[in-house]
Scaffold this active site. Structure first.
Site, PDB file in Angstrom:
ATOM      1  N   GLY A  65       1.802   4.634   3.974  1.00 43.13           N
ATOM      2  CA  GLY A  65       2.498   3.908   2.844  1.00 43.13           C
ATOM      3  C   GLY A  65       3.118   4.894   1.875  1.00 43.13           C
ATOM      4  O   GLY A  65       5.259   3.854   2.067  1.00 43.13           O
ATOM      5  N   SER A  88      -3.107  -0.637  14.651  1.00 41.39           N
ATOM      6  CA  SER A  88      -4.735   0.457  15.583  1.00 41.39           C
ATOM      7  C   SER A  88      -4.234   0.520  16.834  1.00 41.39           C
ATOM      8  O   SER A  88      -4.025  -0.492  17.458  1.00 41.39           O
ATOM      9  CB  SER A  88      -5.325   0.665  14.490  1.00 41.39           C
ATOM     10  OG  SER A  88      -6.291   2.012  14.905  1.00 41.39           O
ATOM     11  N   GLY A 148      -0.485   7.856   1.478  1.00 45.17           N
ATOM     12  CA  GLY A 148      -0.702   7.800   3.595  1.00 45.17           C
ATOM     13  C   GLY A 148       0.326   7.268   3.470  1.00 45.17           C
ATOM     14  O   GLY A 148       1.725   7.809   3.065  1.00 45.17           O
ATOM     15  N   GLY A 184       0.537  -1.080  -0.247  1.00 46.51           N
ATOM     16  CA  GLY A 184       0.283  -0.132  -0.269  1.00 46.51           C
ATOM     17  C   GLY A 184       0.960   1.479  -0.185  1.00 46.51           C
ATOM     18  O   GLY A 184       0.735   2.180   0.810  1.00 46.51           O
ATOM     19  N   ALA A 185       2.237   1.435  -0.763  1.00 45.09           N
ATOM     20  CA  ALA A 185       2.723   2.358  -1.277  1.00 45.09           C
ATOM     21  C   ALA A 185       2.584   3.738  -1.994  1.00 45.09           C
ATOM     22  O   ALA A 185       3.564   4.501  -2.029  1.00 45.09           O
ATOM     23  CB  ALA A 185       4.597   1.793  -1.403  1.00 45.09           C
ATOM     24  N   ASN A 186       1.127   3.396  -2.090  1.00 40.36           N
ATOM     25  CA  ASN A 186       1.082   4.744  -3.193  1.00 40.36           C
ATOM     26  C   ASN A 186       0.413   5.951  -3.100  1.00 40.36           C
ATOM     27  O   ASN A 186       0.319   6.581  -3.286  1.00 40.36           O
ATOM     28  CB  ASN A 186      -0.036   3.690  -4.878  1.00 40.36           C
ATOM     29  CG  ASN A 186      -1.414   3.304  -3.734  1.00 40.36           C
ATOM     30  OD1 ASN A 186      -1.411   2.428  -2.938  1.00 40.36           O
ATOM     31  ND2 ASN A 186      -2.591   4.684  -3.754  1.00 40.36           N
ATOM     32  N   TYR A 232     -14.063  -3.637  11.683  1.00 40.80           N
ATOM     33  CA  TYR A 232     -12.428  -2.714  11.518  1.00 40.80           C
ATOM     34  C   TYR A 232     -11.380  -3.242  12.412  1.00 40.80           C
ATOM     35  O   TYR A 232     -10.791  -3.370  12.967  1.00 40.80           O
ATOM     36  CB  TYR A 232     -12.193  -1.594  11.812  1.00 40.80           C
ATOM     37  CG  TYR A 232     -10.654  -0.919  11.087  1.00 40.80           C
ATOM     38  CD1 TYR A 232     -10.470  -1.107  10.162  1.00 40.80           C
ATOM     39  CD2 TYR A 232     -10.591   0.335  12.046  1.00 40.80           C
ATOM     40  CE1 TYR A 232      -8.920  -0.328  10.222  1.00 40.80           C
ATOM     41  CE2 TYR A 232      -8.605   0.901  12.671  1.00 40.80           C
ATOM     42  CZ  TYR A 232      -8.692   0.586  11.070  1.00 40.80           C
ATOM     43  OH  TYR A 232      -7.127   0.999  11.059  1.00 40.80           O
TER      44      TYR A 232
END
Length: 346
Positions: A60, A183, A58, A54-56, A208
Site C-alpha cells: 500500500g 493472493s 508494504g 492500508g497505505a502506511n 487466509y
C-alpha cells in the site's frame, strides 16, 4: 446523498441471475499486459484521486508513493494514525508531484468503514480509483468488532462494503476502477459456509486462503454485474507474487513467523516489484475489467505484471452469487449498480 442513505442499496433493478451467468469476465489474454512494465510506464495521474487502503506500509505504501510521484491525489488510509502520519511524511519527503491526505480507517469495524465512506461523500471528494489493498495474514483466531473471523472480515467483507458505498463516486469518474488485491494462495481457498468464523476448525493458512479466494469471487462477480448494466467502472484483480512485506510478519506467530521471515529474506522479491501488479491494474490504459494481474515469473512468484488466470472455482458464477448474497446479508449493504445514486435506508 445522506449518511442514512449509505446504509443499504436496493437490488430491485438488478439483472437476473440467468442474465448475469451468461456474461463472462474479460478474456484473460485480451489484451495482454506489456512485457517488463515498470513504474516508469505509469501514465500521468494528474487530476485523479485514488484511495489506497492500508497505505502506511508494504504494498500500500509503495502504491501510494508511485501514484503520488505521477501526479495523483492519494487518500492514504491507516488504522494507526501515527503510523499513517509517518508514512505520509516519508512520501512527502520524496517531493512527489501529486498530493496526499491521510484518513483513519479500521477495516475490522464495519461501522468505521461506513463512517469513512460517509465522510468521503460528505466532503465531496471525487474517487477515480479504489485500491482494496489492506489485509491481515494468518493471525491466531480472532474476530472483528461485528464478530466475523478477522481475515474474512477485513480482507473481504470490509472491502465489499467500502466498494458498495463508493460505487457512485467511482461511476462518476471518466475511468473509474476498483482494484482488489488478492493472493496466489487463493488457489488453495474455498468458502467455509458452514463455519465462517472458524469456531469448529480454524486454520490460519486455510482461512487466509478463504479470504483471498473470496476476493477473487467478489471482483469477478463485480465485473459481471458492471457489464450487465453497462456501468463504465473496471473491476480488476492483482496479486504481488511472493513479495517481502511486513504482512507476513505482523500476523503469523511462532514457527510460522520464523518461516515467513526466512522466506522474505532469501526467496521473496522486493515490495517495489510486488506493487507493480496493482499499479498496472490501477493505471494502465490497456488493463481490462475482469483481468487478474500477477507476476510473469515461474509459479507467479516474481516478475513483471502479466495477465494471469484465477483458479477455475473462483470463476464459478453460482458460487460468486452465493458469496455476494451472504456478504449482503452479513453486512446489510446492498449494491444497486443499475442506478448507483438511488440508494435508500431500510
Amino acid at each position: 446523498m445522506s449518511t442514512q442513505s449509505l446504509s443499504t442499496y436496493n437490488l430491485a433493478t438488478q439483472p437476473s441471475s440467468v442474465a448475469l451467468s451468461a456474461i463472462p469476465h474479460a478474456a484473460v489474454n485480451d489484451p495482454p499486459a506489456p512485457s517488463r512494465w515498470t513504474a516508469a510506464d505509469i501514465p500521468d495521474q494528474s487530476g485523479r484521486t485514488v484511495i489506497v487502503t492500508g497505505a502506511n506500509s508494504g504494498l500500500g505504501f509503495q502504491t501510494a508513493l508511485e501514484l503520488a510521484r505521477h501526479g495523483a491525489h492519494v487518500v492514504m488510509t491507516a488504522r494507526d494514525e501515527s503510523k499513517g502520519r509517518a508514512a505520509k511524511a516519508r512520501i512527502e519527503a520524496e517531493r512527489v508531484r501529486g498530493s496526499l491526505e491521510l484518513r483513519k480507517l479500521d477495516l475490522a469495524d464495519l461501522d468505521d468503514v461506513k463512517r469513512f465512506a460517509a465522510d468521503i461523500i460528505a466532503d465531496g471528494l471525487a474517487v477515480d480509483v479504489l485500491v482494496n489493498n489492506a489485509g491481515v495474514m494468518m493471525p491466531p483466531r480472532s474476530l472483528t468488532r461485528q464478530g466475523y473471523e478477522l481475515q474474512f472480515g477485513v480482507n473481504h467483507l470490509a472491502h465489499f462494503v467500502l466498494t458498495a458505498l463508493l460505487i457512485e463516486r467511482l461511476a462518476q469518474s471518466s475511468d473509474g476502477r476498483v482494484v482488489t488485491v488478492s493472493s496466489d494462495l487463493h488457489k488453495r481457498g474455498n468458502i467455509h459456509f458452514d463455519d465462517l468464523v472458524g469456531a469448529r476448525n480454524y486454520g490460519r493458512v486455510s482461512f487466509y486462503a478463504q479470504s483471498k479466494f473470496a476476493n477473487v469471487l467478489f471482483a469477478l462477480e463485480l465485473d459481471r454485474r458492471l457489464k450487465a448494466v453497462g456501468l463504465p467502472v473496471r473491476s480488476l484483480l492483482a496479486h504481488p507474487g511472493y513479495s517481502a512485506t511486513n504482512l507476513q510478519l505482523s500476523g503469523p506467530t511462532g514457527i510460522l513467523k520464523l518461516f515467513m521471515r526466512f522466506g522474505n529474506r532469501f526467496f521473496a522479491q522486493d515490495v517495489a516489484m510486488g506493487a507493480l501488479n496493482q499499479l498496472y491494474a490501477a493505471t494502465a490504459p490497456t488493463a481490462a475489467s475482469g483481468q487478474f494481474i500477477g507476476p510473469d515469473g515461474r509459479g507467479e512468484k516474481s516478475g513483471y505484471p502479466s495477465v494471469v488466470q484465477p483458479i477455475d472455482a473462483a470463476r464459478d458464477p453460482d458460487l460468486a452469487r452465493r458469496l455476494w448474497q451472504l456478504s449482503e446479508d452479513l453486512t446489510g449493504i446492498r449494491f444497486n449498480l443499475a442506478n448507483p445514486g438511488a440508494a435508500h435506508g431500510v
